[in-house]
Design a protein around this motif. Structure first.
Motif, short mmCIF file in Angstrom:
data_model
loop_
_atom_site.label_atom_id
_atom_site.label_comp_id
_atom_site.label_asym_id
_atom_site.label_seq_id
_atom_site.Cartn_x
_atom_site.Cartn_y
_atom_site.Cartn_z
N ARG A 84 -16.63 -63.35 34.57
CA ARG A 84 -16.38 -64.69 34.04
C ARG A 84 -16.96 -64.83 32.63
NH1 ARG A 84 -17.18 -68.87 39.02
NH2 ARG A 84 -16.15 -70.22 37.48
N VAL A 85 -16.18 -65.49 31.78
CA VAL A 85 -16.54 -65.62 30.36
C VAL A 85 -16.34 -67.07 29.93
CG1 VAL A 85 -16.12 -64.77 28.03
CG2 VAL A 85 -15.74 -63.25 29.98
N SER A 86 -17.25 -67.53 29.11
CA SER A 86 -17.08 -68.85 28.48
C SER A 86 -17.42 -68.70 27.00
CB SER A 86 -18.00 -69.88 29.14
OG SER A 86 -17.78 -71.16 28.56
N ILE A 87 -16.49 -69.15 26.15
CA ILE A 87 -16.68 -69.05 24.70
C ILE A 87 -16.79 -70.46 24.12
CG2 ILE A 87 -15.66 -68.30 22.52
CD1 ILE A 87 -14.29 -66.05 24.00
N ARG A 88 -17.84 -70.67 23.37
CA ARG A 88 -18.03 -71.96 22.69
C ARG A 88 -17.88 -71.74 21.19
NH1 ARG A 88 -19.83 -76.96 23.79
NH2 ARG A 88 -20.90 -78.14 22.16
N LEU A 89 -16.99 -72.52 20.58
CA LEU A 89 -16.71 -72.44 19.15
C LEU A 89 -17.20 -73.71 18.48
CD1 LEU A 89 -13.45 -71.32 17.42
CD2 LEU A 89 -14.38 -73.57 16.90
N THR A 90 -17.94 -73.57 17.39
CA THR A 90 -18.37 -74.71 16.59
C THR A 90 -17.81 -74.55 15.18
OG1 THR A 90 -20.39 -74.93 17.89
CG2 THR A 90 -20.34 -76.04 15.75
N ALA A 91 -17.10 -75.55 14.72
CA ALA A 91 -16.41 -75.46 13.43
C ALA A 91 -17.40 -75.53 12.28
CB ALA A 91 -15.38 -76.58 13.31
N VAL A 92 -17.21 -74.66 11.31
CA VAL A 92 -17.94 -74.69 10.05
C VAL A 92 -17.13 -75.44 8.99
CG1 VAL A 92 -18.88 -73.25 8.18
CG2 VAL A 92 -19.21 -72.58 10.57
N LYS A 93 -15.79 -75.42 9.17
CA LYS A 93 -14.88 -76.13 8.29
C LYS A 93 -13.95 -76.99 9.11
CE LYS A 93 -14.55 -72.39 4.85
NZ LYS A 93 -13.59 -71.46 4.17
N PHE A 123 -23.24 -63.26 23.61
CA PHE A 123 -22.95 -62.67 22.29
C PHE A 123 -22.75 -63.81 21.29
CE2 PHE A 123 -21.33 -59.39 25.22
CZ PHE A 123 -22.09 -58.31 24.79
N GLN A 124 -23.14 -63.54 20.05
CA GLN A 124 -23.04 -64.56 19.01
C GLN A 124 -22.44 -63.97 17.75
OE1 GLN A 124 -27.26 -65.07 19.23
NE2 GLN A 124 -27.10 -67.11 20.17
N GLN A 125 -21.68 -64.82 17.06
CA GLN A 125 -21.06 -64.38 15.81
C GLN A 125 -20.85 -65.59 14.91
OE1 GLN A 125 -20.35 -61.32 14.89
NE2 GLN A 125 -19.23 -61.72 13.00
N LYS A 126 -21.11 -65.37 13.61
CA LYS A 126 -20.82 -66.41 12.64
C LYS A 126 -19.76 -65.88 11.69
CE LYS A 126 -22.83 -69.72 9.46
NZ LYS A 126 -24.06 -70.30 8.88
N THR A 127 -18.68 -66.66 11.52
CA THR A 127 -17.64 -66.32 10.55
C THR A 127 -17.65 -67.38 9.46
OG1 THR A 127 -15.82 -67.63 11.50
CG2 THR A 127 -16.27 -65.47 12.51
N ASP A 128 -16.76 -67.26 8.51
CA ASP A 128 -16.73 -68.24 7.42
C ASP A 128 -16.15 -69.57 7.85
OD1 ASP A 128 -14.18 -67.04 7.72
OD2 ASP A 128 -13.62 -67.69 5.70
N VAL A 129 -15.54 -69.63 9.05
CA VAL A 129 -14.92 -70.90 9.48
C VAL A 129 -15.56 -71.46 10.75
CG1 VAL A 129 -12.70 -70.36 8.42
CG2 VAL A 129 -13.09 -69.74 10.82
#
Length: 859
Positions: A156-165, A132-138
């Protein structure tokens, strides 16, 4: 028309096919998402049990991201529902005030940062995984889901976060479901809190672990025994969310304690006030949470969904996910427990090491050991004794002249002087744990008050154990009756006691707490010594109150005044106390309650991080990670108040013997693994000069420090553990009667006051210095003598998970003066009592966790 209809049908089919792909299924789990137009939401999560499929109610699949542009606040701010500051704890509890403040920061209370909620918009399937993919303002988020190929109930779940700010970020595990706050079977963050209700009394819930706090608190991993948050809903489905190994802090990264690093947060109520097990990584404002634009961080965890109670899921997490027996595979003992016992014997005999002192008191002499910790109104003049059962046991099995002639008499005088005998409110109660020799008075550690459980501990348990060795001592019996009668007069009609009374006003104290402690055990001892049924009847009544109010709710209270009675090792003691009551009454409810309490106590045993061979340092010592691992060690007290927050667990493995006995009773292997891991893998914490282990993990191998009396507790638990293993491995064919619990620190018991069974013979437990030596530290031994038939028995235990070989050497000069062993008569017996081939001089070979018995005549 037909063409248009066909097109519509094809579009519908393609849409349904696409929607069906947003699913994960195996033999026991079915998970389906649907695109609601506002993102992908969990439509159904079903789990298969013995009676077929059952759907989890309240499914969501909602994601939460916490973000703060500025550094989050760590100031304490605890207010009640009316906005008034909660004044807790009182100012005199100086040891726990900083811990409470640290654990009631805005971050801990989940008030910091902006909460960004979403159901993901993007979806794709890659092999057996769903992304699943999602883009937020941050930030942008990518979450990968797949079923565990081995453990079929795990997702099992793995979440990868990439900072926009630039800023501080925290990833929450998605809310799989929202549960009914008014109706659920059980909630638990192991080592922190547990219960079957939401408790609106914040301090009771958060500080004492009584039920689930009604706020979205985020607790630290440093006192979570396992890195999981668990909830069993009203339908009997348990959902646990567990961090993958390596997520939480390493308590000793290399050469110093990193116990207070905070990498993982655990919660049962999420930011949206929903009852939903949730993990957070990184923790907002803590390590790894600050990201610059373009930087990324990942968080991996698993959900376990099972139609079972919390404990079955907990066993899976501890045994399978965190590989609890890994430490037993890695460990190599450098010193046997048997050799430590002989070192401890020398330690307690010497005035200089044991800090033994004697004092004139009311025309007699009393003796005790210096205590260098904090005591109310002391002038560094406090003394105390610990574990009278171990004192008398060691003196009896060694027949050591120093112990018999220079310790026991003065120690017994101390014990008798410790009882209030003046007519009045406290007649029969314990006057206090400590004696202040400058002011010549007894006092309690943390204030001028008297606890009923202190009378159970320091009168009835100590006097009861001594009475087993001195059954004709009428002075002891009088003291026991006086103490038991005091407990009877103070027991409420319902079967419980006040936590404490003010010594000056005689008014109850700590009225915000209930005595969820095994105070009833003192009356059981009085019955066993005096055989007066009124004590047994009262013990049964009080135990029934305890089962209804403490065990049924999972509410427990501790016995350490300096931590304001935060739950501690008294919980483990309660399990053994209930087992003892079952042995006398044969009432099944006491056995059931004992096992339930013991299951709760497993959540006071660290199961993380998984130990390995990574290099570590402690001062000049080069060590491997497994040597200083916290795995298998219990808390003094955990939660948000306890010493484990900063000092880690303790090395006093009082629970080890009881856990072996529970394995015998239940065949639950987790007990046996926990017992052996605590008892057998901790050489690195032992002071090589004295054989005394440090109390707190953080002290490493500095020895007794300000607590010289702790050596007696160590003698007690080591003996209890070895005796329990002896009985287990011989399937009860070798079994010695056990006495009563030691005061305060846990459930270990005393031995050596009466003959035991050795197959079809009898024998007295014995320990003879310099007689036996084994050249393999993975082997331990115990000894007994049949004085009637003049037979010496040597019980040799392999305390390793591999076959061990070694040689026994018997030094005849160390045997009883005037007697000698006839080596030609030596026979070797198996754990079942059958003869094994053997010749003097043979090397021995024992299977993993095996037992061999050697019998020799003496003359």
């Amino acid at each position: 028309m037909r063409l248009n209809s066909l097109i519509v049908m094809l579009i519908a089919f393609a849409g349904n096919s696409y929607a069906q792909q947003a699913a994960l299924t195996n033999q026991v789990l079915r998970l389906n998402w649907e695109d609601t137009g506002n993102g992908y939401k969990i439509k159904q999560l079903s789990v298969k049990g013995q009676n077929g499929w059952r759907a989890l109610s309240g499914t969501l699949g909602q994601y939460t991201l916490l973000y703060s542009a500025g550094e989050p606040k760590m100031d304490s701010e605890v207010k009640d529902k009316d906005g008034k500051e909660i004044q807790f704890p009182e100012q005199e509890y100086r040891y726990i005030i900083p811990t409470w403040k640290a654990n009631t920061s805005a971050v801990s209370l989940n008030k910091e940062g902006r909460s960004i909620l979403f159901y993901p918009q993007g979806y794709k399937k890659v092999g057996n995984t769903i992304v699943f993919q999602q883009k937020t303002d941050v930030a942008t988020i990518e979450a990968t889901w797949h079923l565990d190929p081995v453990y079929k109930n795990d997702l099992r779940v793995s979440i990868r976060l990439t900072a926009v700010k630039d800023g501080y970020y925290s990833i929450a595990s998605p809310a799989v479901s929202a549960n009914d706050k008014n109706h659920f079977e059980w909630g638990c963050i192991p080592g922190v809190f547990q219960g079957n209700t939401i408790n609106s009394d914040f301090t009771d819930a958060y500080a004492y672990g009584h039920g689930i706090p009604d706020r979205p608190v985020v607790v630290r991993e440093r006192t979570a025994a396992a890195l999981t948050a668990m909830l069993t809903n009203k339908e009997g489905i348990t959902l646990a969310v567990t961090a993958e190994p390596g997520t939480g802090r390493d308590p000793w990264e290399y050469d110093r304690s990193t116990q207070s690093n905070w990498l993982l947060g655990l919660s049962l109520i999420n930011r949206q006030e929903q009852l939903s097990p949730t993990l957070y990584h990184p923790v907002l404002g803590q390590q790894k949470s600050y990201l610059k634009k373009g930087e990324s961080i990942s968080f991996s965890f698993r959900y376990t969904i099972n139609i079972s109670n919390w404990y079955q899921v907990y066993q899976h997490i501890v045994n399978d996910v965190y590989r609890f027996d890994e430490l037993l595979h890695l460990k190599q003992s450098k010193q046997s427990l048997s050799d430590r016992m002989l070192q401890l014997l020398n330690y307690v005999k010497k005035d200089s090491t044991s800090r033994w002192r004697t004092f004139d008191y009311n025309g007699g002499t009393i003796g005790a050991q210096e205590y260098l910790g904090g005591v109310y109104e002391s002038e560094k003049d406090a003394v105390k004794n610990a574990d009278y059962g171990a004192m008398w046991m060691l003196a009896n099995i060694t027949q050591d002249s120093v112990l018999i002639h220079k310790r026991l008499k003065d120690a017994l005088n101390f014990k008798l002087a410790q009882q209030n005998t003046a007519v009045g409110f406290f007649n029969g109660a314990a006057a206090g744990q400590y004696y202040l020799y400058r002011s010549k008075r007894f006092t309690e550690e943390w204030g001028p008050y008297t606890e009923p459980i202190a009378t159970t501990y320091y009168m009835l348990q100590d006097m009861g154990n001594v009475s087993l060795f001195e059954p004709g001592n009428q002075q002891l019996k009088s003291g026991i009756r006086l103490a038991a009668d005091w407990l009877l007069t103070k027991m409420k009609p319902e079967g419980y006691w006040e936590v404490a009374y003010n010594n000056h006003t005689q008014k109850p104290m700590f009225e915000d707490l209930k005595d969820y402690r095994p105070t009833f055990y003192g009356l059981l001892i009085a019955y066993q010594i005096l055989r007066d049924k009124k004590y047994l009847d009262a013990a049964v009544k009080a135990a029934d109150w305890y089962i209804r109010n403490a065990v049924a709710q999972g509410y427990f209270l501790g016995v350490c005044g300096d931590a304001r009675f935060a739950p501690d090792f008294a919980t483990g003691q309660s399990a053994q106390a209930l087992l003892d009551l079952f042995e006398i009454t044969k009432e099944p409810r006491f056995k059931q309650a004992a096992v339930k309490t013991a299951q709760f106590y497993t959540t006071s045993i660290y199961s993380h991080p998984i130990p390995d061979r990574k290099g570590k340092k402690n001062g000049a010592r080069q060590l491997e990670d497994w040597q200083i691992s916290q795995v298998g060690l219990s808390f003094e007290h955990g939660g948000v108040l306890g010493s484990a927050n900063n000092s880690g667990p303790i090395l006093l493995a009082s629970h080890a013997g009881m856990f072996v006995r529970l394995f015998q009773l239940t065949k639950d292997s987790l007990y046996l693994k926990m017992a052996r891991t605590a008892a057998l893998s901790k050489n690195a914490f032992v002071d090589p000069a004295t054989g005394v282990a440090s109390y707190y993990w953080s002290a490493m191998n500095k020895g007794a420090g300000p607590f010289p009396h702790h050596a007696w507790w160590q003698i007690g638990w080591i003996t209890d553990y070895l005796m329990a293993e002896l009985s287990l491995r011989s399937q009860g064919r070798i079994d010695f009667p056990s006495g009563f619990l030691a005061p305060k620190v846990g459930p270990h018991k005393t031995f050596g006051f009466r003959q035991g069974k050795i197959f079809d013979q009898q024998g007295d437990l014995t320990l003879i210095e310099k007689l036996v030596s084994l050249n393999n530290p993975n082997m331990d031994y115990l000894c007994a003598m049949n004085k009637q038939d003049k037979v010496f028995y040597l019980f040799v235990l392999n305390n390793d998970d591999e076959i061990q070989k070694g040689a026994i050497h018997l030094d005849q000069s160390g045997f009883i003066q005037g007697y000698s062993l006839d080596l030609k008569t030596a026979v070797r017996l198996s754990a079942s009592g059958s003869k094994l081939p053997f010749s003097i001089g043979d090397h021995i070979e024992i299977k993993p966790y095996g037992l061999q018995v050697y019998a020799l005549k003496y003359k």
